[in-house]
Every structure is written in structure tokens, then in C-alpha cells.
Write a protein that holds these residues in place. Sequence first.
Motif, PDB file in Angstrom:
ATOM      1  N   ILE A   1       0.921  -1.324   0.065  1.00 35.82           N
ATOM      2  CA  ILE A   1      -0.226  -0.066  -0.192  1.00 35.82           C
ATOM      3  C   ILE A   1       0.744   1.584  -0.001  1.00 35.82           C
ATOM      4  CG2 ILE A   1      -1.168   1.357   1.324  1.00 35.82           C
ATOM      5  CD1 ILE A   1      -3.126  -1.141   2.239  1.00 35.82           C
ATOM      6  N   ALA A   2       2.236   0.599   0.568  1.00 33.26           N
ATOM      7  CA  ALA A   2       3.176   2.656   0.781  1.00 33.26           C
ATOM      8  C   ALA A   2       3.493   2.502  -0.365  1.00 33.26           C
ATOM      9  CB  ALA A   2       4.178   1.782   1.513  1.00 33.26           C
ATOM     10  N   SER A   3       3.477   1.598  -1.496  1.00 32.09           N
ATOM     11  CA  SER A   3       3.882   1.758  -2.832  1.00 32.09           C
ATOM     12  C   SER A   3       2.855   2.145  -3.560  1.00 32.09           C
ATOM     13  CB  SER A   3       4.739   0.068  -3.534  1.00 32.09           C
ATOM     14  OG  SER A   3       3.358  -0.830  -3.643  1.00 32.09           O
ATOM     15  N   GLY A   4       1.524   2.630  -3.374  1.00 38.42           N
ATOM     16  CA  GLY A   4       0.935   3.060  -3.844  1.00 38.42           C
ATOM     17  C   GLY A   4      -0.241   2.155  -5.032  1.00 38.42           C
ATOM     18  N   ASP A   5      -0.647   0.797  -3.796  1.00 39.31           N
ATOM     19  CA  ASP A   5      -1.356   0.445  -4.798  1.00 39.31           C
ATOM     20  C   ASP A   5      -2.614   0.276  -4.206  1.00 39.31           C
ATOM     21  OD1 ASP A   5      -3.111  -2.221  -5.204  1.00 39.31           O
ATOM     22  OD2 ASP A   5      -1.239  -3.783  -4.619  1.00 39.31           O
TER      23      ASP A   5
ATOM     24  N   LEU B   1      -4.950  -1.019  15.511  1.00 37.32           N
ATOM     25  CA  LEU B   1      -4.526  -0.651  13.798  1.00 37.32           C
ATOM     26  C   LEU B   1      -3.107  -0.389  13.547  1.00 37.32           C
ATOM     27  CD1 LEU B   1      -8.123   1.137  13.250  1.00 37.32           C
ATOM     28  CD2 LEU B   1      -7.041  -1.229  12.023  1.00 37.32           C
ATOM     29  N   GLY B   2      -2.641   0.688  15.137  1.00 37.53           N
ATOM     30  CA  GLY B   2      -1.556   1.345  14.672  1.00 37.53           C
ATOM     31  C   GLY B   2      -0.451   0.214  15.145  1.00 37.53           C
ATOM     32  N   ALA B   3      -0.584  -0.780  16.351  1.00 38.82           N
ATOM     33  CA  ALA B   3       0.149  -2.027  16.584  1.00 38.82           C
ATOM     34  C   ALA B   3       0.700  -2.013  14.959  1.00 38.82           C
ATOM     35  CB  ALA B   3      -0.289  -2.878  17.391  1.00 38.82           C
ATOM     36  N   HIS B   4      -0.654  -2.321  14.129  1.00 39.81           N
ATOM     37  CA  HIS B   4      -0.222  -3.332  12.747  1.00 39.81           C
ATOM     38  C   HIS B   4      -0.284  -2.276  11.684  1.00 39.81           C
ATOM     39  CE1 HIS B   4      -1.530  -6.688  15.183  1.00 39.81           C
ATOM     40  NE2 HIS B   4      -1.101  -6.997  14.762  1.00 39.81           N
ATOM     41  N   LEU B   5       0.236  -1.200  12.026  1.00 40.61           N
ATOM     42  CA  LEU B   5       0.493  -0.229  10.631  1.00 40.61           C
ATOM     43  C   LEU B   5      -0.617   0.029  10.121  1.00 40.61           C
ATOM     44  CD1 LEU B   5       4.214   0.018  10.155  1.00 40.61           C
ATOM     45  CD2 LEU B   5       3.071   1.327  12.243  1.00 40.61           C
ATOM     46  N   ALA B   6      -1.951  -0.507  10.360  1.00 43.26           N
ATOM     47  CA  ALA B   6      -2.891  -0.941   9.169  1.00 43.26           C
ATOM     48  C   ALA B   6      -3.412   0.363   8.327  1.00 43.26           C
ATOM     49  CB  ALA B   6      -4.081  -1.471  10.212  1.00 43.26           C
ATOM     50  N   PRO B   7      -3.120   0.555   6.839  1.00 45.32           N
ATOM     51  CA  PRO B   7      -2.911   1.178   5.630  1.00 45.32           C
ATOM     52  C   PRO B   7      -4.928   1.837   5.481  1.00 45.32           C
ATOM     53  CG  PRO B   7      -2.401  -0.891   5.270  1.00 45.32           C
ATOM     54  CD  PRO B   7      -2.832  -1.065   6.456  1.00 45.32           C
TER      55      PRO B   7
ATOM     56  N   PHE C   1      -5.773   9.952   2.831  1.00 42.70           N
ATOM     57  CA  PHE C   1      -7.367   9.105   1.229  1.00 42.70           C
ATOM     58  C   PHE C   1      -7.795  10.638   1.050  1.00 42.70           C
ATOM     59  CE2 PHE C   1      -6.162   6.469   5.286  1.00 42.70           C
ATOM     60  CZ  PHE C   1      -5.711   5.623   4.248  1.00 42.70           C
ATOM     61  N   GLY C   2      -7.622  11.474   0.512  1.00 39.74           N
ATOM     62  CA  GLY C   2      -7.845  12.426  -0.698  1.00 39.74           C
ATOM     63  C   GLY C   2      -8.480  11.933  -1.721  1.00 39.74           C
ATOM     64  N   GLU C   3      -7.464  11.140  -1.719  1.00 38.85           N
ATOM     65  CA  GLU C   3      -8.092  10.337  -3.436  1.00 38.85           C
ATOM     66  C   GLU C   3      -8.715   9.676  -3.944  1.00 38.85           C
ATOM     67  OE1 GLU C   3      -4.808  10.560  -2.120  1.00 38.85           O
ATOM     68  OE2 GLU C   3      -2.929  11.266  -4.611  1.00 38.85           O
ATOM     69  N   ARG C   4      -9.342   8.532  -2.315  1.00 38.01           N
ATOM     70  CA  ARG C   4     -10.447   7.935  -2.340  1.00 38.01           C
ATOM     71  C   ARG C   4     -11.382   8.308  -1.734  1.00 38.01           C
ATOM     72  NH1 ARG C   4      -9.061   2.661  -3.174  1.00 38.01           N
ATOM     73  NH2 ARG C   4     -10.450   2.510  -2.424  1.00 38.01           N
TER      74      ARG C   4
ATOM     75  N   SER D   1       4.023   8.611   5.846  1.00 38.37           N
ATOM     76  CA  SER D   1       3.085   7.671   6.554  1.00 38.37           C
ATOM     77  C   SER D   1       2.414   6.587   6.080  1.00 38.37           C
ATOM     78  CB  SER D   1       1.223   8.561   6.573  1.00 38.37           C
ATOM     79  OG  SER D   1       0.654   8.851   5.277  1.00 38.37           O
ATOM     80  N   GLY D   2       3.064   6.583   4.171  1.00 32.11           N
ATOM     81  CA  GLY D   2       2.584   5.180   4.211  1.00 32.11           C
ATOM     82  C   GLY D   2       1.250   5.197   3.014  1.00 32.11           C
ATOM     83  N   VAL D   3       0.668   5.883   3.502  1.00 28.17           N
ATOM     84  CA  VAL D   3      -0.770   5.623   3.079  1.00 28.17           C
ATOM     85  C   VAL D   3      -1.079   7.235   2.017  1.00 28.17           C
ATOM     86  CG1 VAL D   3      -1.703   4.608   5.166  1.00 28.17           C
ATOM     87  CG2 VAL D   3      -2.294   7.599   5.181  1.00 28.17           C
ATOM     88  N   PRO D   4      -2.295   7.279   1.033  1.00 29.71           N
ATOM     89  CA  PRO D   4      -2.307   8.366   0.738  1.00 29.71           C
ATOM     90  C   PRO D   4      -2.452   9.299   0.673  1.00 29.71           C
ATOM     91  CG  PRO D   4      -3.736   6.321  -0.367  1.00 29.71           C
ATOM     92  CD  PRO D   4      -2.993   5.919   0.574  1.00 29.71           C
ATOM     93  N   VAL D   5      -2.066  10.728   0.632  1.00 33.46           N
ATOM     94  CA  VAL D   5      -1.672  11.663   1.197  1.00 33.46           C
ATOM     95  C   VAL D   5      -2.161  12.567   0.153  1.00 33.46           C
ATOM     96  CG1 VAL D   5      -1.261  13.510   2.636  1.00 33.46           C
ATOM     97  CG2 VAL D   5      -0.625  10.840   3.645  1.00 33.46           C
ATOM     98  N   CYS D   6      -2.773  13.370  -0.392  1.00 38.58           N
ATOM     99  CA  CYS D   6      -3.027  14.323  -1.470  1.00 38.58           C
ATOM    100  C   CYS D   6      -3.287  16.255  -0.652  1.00 38.58           C
ATOM    101  CB  CYS D   6      -3.528  14.682  -2.181  1.00 38.58           C
ATOM    102  SG  CYS D   6      -5.316  14.394  -1.992  1.00 38.58           S
ATOM    103  N   SER D   7      -3.639  16.779  -1.369  1.00 39.33           N
ATOM    104  CA  SER D   7      -4.001  17.957  -1.655  1.00 39.33           C
ATOM    105  C   SER D   7      -4.352  18.249  -2.231  1.00 39.33           C
ATOM    106  CB  SER D   7      -2.699  19.034  -1.296  1.00 39.33           C
ATOM    107  OG  SER D   7      -1.952  19.341  -0.710  1.00 39.33           O
ATOM    108  N   LEU D   8      -6.647  18.850  -1.587  1.00 35.92           N
ATOM    109  CA  LEU D   8      -7.264  19.342  -2.416  1.00 35.92           C
ATOM    110  C   LEU D   8      -7.823  20.986  -2.856  1.00 35.92           C
ATOM    111  CD1 LEU D   8     -10.226  16.964  -0.341  1.00 35.92           C
ATOM    112  CD2 LEU D   8      -9.011  16.014  -2.526  1.00 35.92           C
TER     113      LEU D   8
END
Lengths: 391, 371
Positions: free
Chosen positions: B32-36, B78-84, B158-161, B197-204
Amino acid sequence: MRFDFTTEEKEFKNQLSSFLDEALPEDWHGPADESRDDHWALNQQIKRGLAERGWLVMSWPKEYGGADSSPMMNTIFAEQMAYRRAPGHDRFGTRMFGPTLMRFGTEEQRKKYLGSIARGEIQWCQGYSEPNSGSDLASLQTRAIDKGDYFEVTGAKIWTSLAHRADMMFMLVRTDLDATPHKGISLLMVDMKAPGVEVNPIINMAGVHSFNQVVFDQVKVPKENLIGDMNDGWRAGMTVLNFERSGIDYAAWARAALEELIDYVKSEDSEVNSLKSDPTVGRKLAELQVEVEAARLMCYDVSYRQGKGEIPSSEASMSKVVATETYIKVLDYGLELLGMYGVLEPGSNQAELQGRFFKLRMFYTSGPILAGTNEIQKNIIAQRGLGLPRK
Amino acid sequence: MDFGLTETQELIRSSAREFLEQNSSPEVVRVIASGDDEAISTLWKSVVDLGWSSLTVSEEHSGAGLTFSDLAVLLEELGAHLAPTPLVESSISVWIIERYGSDSLKSELLPQISSGEILVTPAIVERDASWDPESTRVAATQSDSSLIVSGEKRFVAFGERATHALTLVRIYDQPALAVIPIWQAENVEKTPLDHASGVPVCSLSFNEFEVGQSNVLATGNTAIEAAKELIAVGSVARSAQLAGLGRAVVNATVDYTANREQFGRAVGSFQAIQHHLAEMAIASKQVNHLVHVAARSFSRDGYSIEAAARAKIAASDKISQVCWTAHQCHGAIGFTWEHNLHLYTRRALAWKTDYGDSAFHQSILAEALGL
Ligand SMILES: Cc1cc2nc3c(=O)[nH]c(=O)nc-3n(C[C@H](O)[C@H](O)[C@H](O)COP(=O)(O)OP(=O)(O)OC[C@H]3O[C@@H](n4cnc5c(N)ncnc54)[C@H](O)[C@@H]3O)c2cc1C
């Protein structure tokens, strides 16, 4: 006491600085990523320029390509290079292996290798650590078997910085299995192109290929590549570590980063514009400036003592601990100042300071680990420096 | 006093652990960090199927009606498992909609959030990276029954989703908090950020973006209050994740140093390393306590801004330090890309500033203390 540089030292610093103005690309912020071909080419080009001016090994004797100057000149050189985040000097050759060879090598070995180090012709790497031998280096297992007219080396080294660019490695190998750990070790020079040497990249947590695993499969190493006596490599090998252990690069990197932050806070262009009105920012930057300055003085003290013929082991350890930790404090504060921007990776849209601080922070997590961990350095300071009991 | 978990919480914890070990393994985190995008969808769908997206939604809007304390137990895992996965974004939006939304907005949005049909994510921060709601610049003008929004929100997780953004704007000079649909909308440009963070983050970026008046949750002082509560609830949610992350890093480091031998003994037998680990364990426990006190303070009637600030100050400062010390204890192996430790460190750094860093929350706490 006198805390300013001599005229000669000041002049050299200025010359080096103008040389770097010319040699570094415009808007260079470094650090160089030696796995990139363009950065490696820059490294080579700058190295040639430095060698032509006789600056790579100034404190070496003239007969080996040096200028017989004081260790302080080397420190000024290293400091200025690091301050500019400039590539172009082979620390392994100039700072560690060269001085060791001068002390332990045969006249023939010195003639053959010291000149080429001074001329910046070959890149060295350091093959000490193994998967199971990090802090406890003396437990190393890579074997060199005496085959009469050559050694046959088999085993694996790990974390070998720049092995992917190196021409030669100086390495510690086990030559006597029966002796106590420290007694059965020898120091060898190995050609990285020899058949049986395999370099496997390891990517670090900053995403950069900076170190490697190096596997040796029955590599033939000529007998004349042994440094010092057989089974007496520990002594020579540890001398290298003494030379390695200075914090000057880190102190200079810390200063460069701190100045960058101060400029950023002052700049009209910075996005995080609440910085200017917050009085704690100025105080914190001032606090860091104290640490940076103190770290720098610790490193100068080491070279001052070396210049007087001392081996300031505990002071060297202190400078390594202080400088690596100070650099990290500066980088941490940089991330704090950049706030939400601090965690954008280099190359990201909307990154501030090109995401440099994040990458540097990741990269220099290694400072307190490499070249003898800071825990090990603190043991040295407490035991050798302060004379506290070992047990 | 009772530091123990309730039966419900024990159940949440054990089922979360079981699920996350399978579905949020380091491999999944890396992918997920790699953008999947597909991997994000798969994980989010399972999270919704487990009912986690409706955990704190009130029963009248087809949720489970659990407390914020219950949610915090889940977020720790979730934090302990870095759940994205956008559970924090969704849950804290739910919290604010429950607290400030009109009945019609609630019955429109909450069931859809529960079922995963829509995903709401907060969009608060702007160019100056400030979490202070008063510094909002994104402007809206009013025309008939709609708002026309222009300006940029940054660092939207998660702005893209997300289908909707919970965002703070200014209508002329009046602050307003609104849930605005951004899914497939024109006039909103999404700029992806390469975020640690390894999750998708964006500007709107909104360009004369039209929103119905009915999407407004609160205006004026109430909007500022709501935004402050959103930041507080977000900061406690992040702190809960950080608490779990810290615990996981302590455990992993104990494991490693107990087994890694140098000088013929475990490196964990050296006092220098033991003291590092003791400090890490203390820090992670401190954060854990402060988080649970803060989480407990959130109810349908209000919350303690002080407890929230205390949790985030401690979590921000202490957990990233836990990660750095863990690197030191691991030696070179923990400095590699291949080793998972940096995944935790990156996440801890990202969460450190998210919903306000310690300096921001120190100001809040100082003000609450009458300073
Ligand atoms: C970026 C980088 C570049 C490197 N480049 C090279 C190179 O070019 N050539 C090379 O040979 N090596 C290189 N190294 C390896 C480096 O020398 C080792 O990482 C270092 O010696 C520590 O060994 P280790 O990583 O195996 O950690 P370990 O020795 O396993 O240590 C793990 C932890 O235990 C602690 N510990 C161990 N012993 C003690 C003790 N007695 N008392 C208290 N604490 C203790 C350590 O401080 C550390 O915190 C590099 C390492 C890095 C990170």
C-alpha cells in the motif's frame, strides 16, 4: 590557548571553499548518492581536482604524496567538504587505510598504494563487519587459508559502504582457527575485481543503495597483500578504527543543517510562516547552535592532540558521540519546524526544502550506529577515558 | 479506578489482532505504501464488513453505538499493525457529524458511512500547515442555496479515495464546517503528496466549487468549536494508534535484542540496551494511560480538551523517540529498507504532527490551565 586558525589554515580554507564554489553544481545541496552515476562522476571529478591541488592527504609525509602538514589541516579539509555536503574524497583510503599502511605496511606496499590514494586514483572500502560480528568484531568468521603462494578467502562481509564503487577492499580475515579470537586475525587487501568476489546491494532505510553484502568464494589473494604480520591483524585493524573515529563530518553537517534552518525561518518564501512569530523557535535554534559549536570544538581538540603525537582515544569517542547526536538533534528540530511538511519525501509535490530534512534524518539514523556504536563509544569513554572498572 | 478492558473491548482487541495479523501484515503495509490502490480497497472493504466503520455510529443510524473508548482499543491495534486504512478519518468524521449534524444530515450520511458507500475524510490544514481553525483561508461565497468554494486544503489523508471532505471554510468572514462531496467532482483538483505515512495523502484544490447549503454542519463560533473538537478527537485517535505502534516496537526490540548475540551473550543483556528498552517501555506505557483517559472523556455530551492535549503531546514526542531508540538497539540491520522497523518510524513521524504536534497541543493545554 588560542582558538583561531593560523594564516596558513585560513588561506587553505578559503582556497578550498572557492574550489568547491567552482566544482559543485549550482544550487547543490547534497548529499551525494554514490549509487547514482551522475553523482559518482561528480565525485570522481572533484576528487581529481582535490588531488591535483595536493589536498587529499595534506598531513601525510611528502614522500607519500602529502604535505607534511598538521592533522588540523585534514580536519579543516574534512569539515569544509562535509559542510558543503561535497562528494569527492575517499575517507576509507585517505583517513583510515593510508595511515594504517604507513604504520604497518612494508616499504613496497606503501610505495604501491599510498601514492595512488594521494592521487585519488582508487576507491577503497572497509570489509570488517559480518552478519554475526558487528560490535564484537573479533568474532569474525571470514576465512583466509594459506595456500602457499596465495591466500584463499571464503566468507561474507556485510554493511560494506561503497563496495559497489570500490576498486580495493582492506579486510579482516581469520587465519588461525585455534588461537583466541583476537590472535587469529589478519589484515588483507583484496582486489574487488578478483574472481569469486560478489557484491550484493543492500538498500538503506532512506531508500538509498549505500552499503552492500560482499561474498567471497575461494578468492585468491596474493601473499604480498597481507599487511603486518600474519595473525597480528587485530592491532593494525583497530588502528584503522582509531582514525575512523572522529565526529568532524557530523559536526559540519550539523552546522550546515542548522544554518539552513535559520535561513528557512528568516525566509519570506517559507510556507510555515508562523515560525517567525514564535519566540521558542529562536531560543531552540540558539540552544542547538551551542551544541553545534561545542561538537566542533571537541573535534578540533582531537586533531590538536593528534598533532602533538597523542592518541586521544577517549576524546575521539566523545567527539563521535557528540557530533552524531548533535546532528540528529538538528535534523529532528528541522522536521519539527517543517511540521506537516517535515514528512514529505524528497521529490514530493509541495515539499519544503525539497524534502531534504526528512531524507537526511532517515539517512543519519546510522550515525550513532556505524564506526562503533555510541554505546560502545560510551564504554570506551567510561573505561579508557574515566578509568572506571570494567566489571 | 479500573485500568482493565471491558468484555466488549477484550473482544474487539482479540478479533482485531487476529484480523490484522492476516490482513495488515508488513507485506500489505509495504504494497500500500508503494501506491497499490487495489490493496487499499480490499483492506477497507474487509474493515467495513467487520463493522468497524459503524462502531461508533449511533444505533438509530444503524451503527453499533459503541463508545470512543471502545474505538480507541481498536485503533491501538490498527496502530500496532500500521493498518493502512482510513478508519480514523472515517470515525472522527462520524463523531463530529453525530455531535453537530442536523437530523437530516445525520440520517443521510451516517448509514452510508457505516455501510462503506461513502468515505468522509477531514480536510483542515492549508498552506501554512497550521491546525488552528482560526487560520482558515479557504473562502466560500453564498449564492441562493449553495456555496462556492475556492482555495486549497493540504495533507488530506485518503483524499483521493474519499467521497466527501469534512472541511472548514470561511463564508465571507464567517467560519463554516461542511461535509462536501468531492467524488468525481469537477472543479476540485487532487495533488498527490509523497508522504512518509505510507498511506495516500493529497492536497485538494477547489476552484469555484459548488456545494449545497445543506452540507453545512455548523457556522460561526459553533463551527470553530466543532473544528476544535474534530482536531481533539483526531489527535486522540492518532495517539491511540501511536500507543499501539509504540507497544509493537518495544515488543519487536525486546525480541530482537534478547536473541541477537555479540560477545557471547544477548545484546539485550547489556545494561546500556536494557536501559534503552526500559525507557521505551516506560514511554509507551505513559502514552497508553494518557490515551485511554483522553478517549474515556469523549461522550455525546462533550470531551476534555486538556486530556486530549496531554495524550497527543506525550504520544507525539515519546513514540517517535521510541522508534529512534529501537533503531539504535537494532544496529545496522534496523537501518535497512528490508527490515520493517522504518515502516513504524515513518508512520510515527507522520502521526507526530498529524492533528497537531506537541507544540500546538502545549499551547492548548497552557490556555486551558489559564496561562
Ligand atoms: C550506514 C552504515 C555503514 C556501515 N559501513 C560499514 C563499512 O563500510 N564496513 C564495515 O565493516 N562495517 C560497516 N558498518 C557496520 C558497523 O560497523 C556496525 O553496524 C556496527 O559495528 C554495529 O554492529 P551491528 O550493526 O552488528 O550491531 P550489534 O553489534 O548487533 O549491536 C546491536 C546493539 O547492541 C549494542 N551493543 C553491542 N555490544 C554492546 C556492549 N558491549 N555494550 C553495550 N551495548 C552493546 C549496540 O550498541 C547496538 O545498540 C556500517 C554500518 C552502517 C549502519
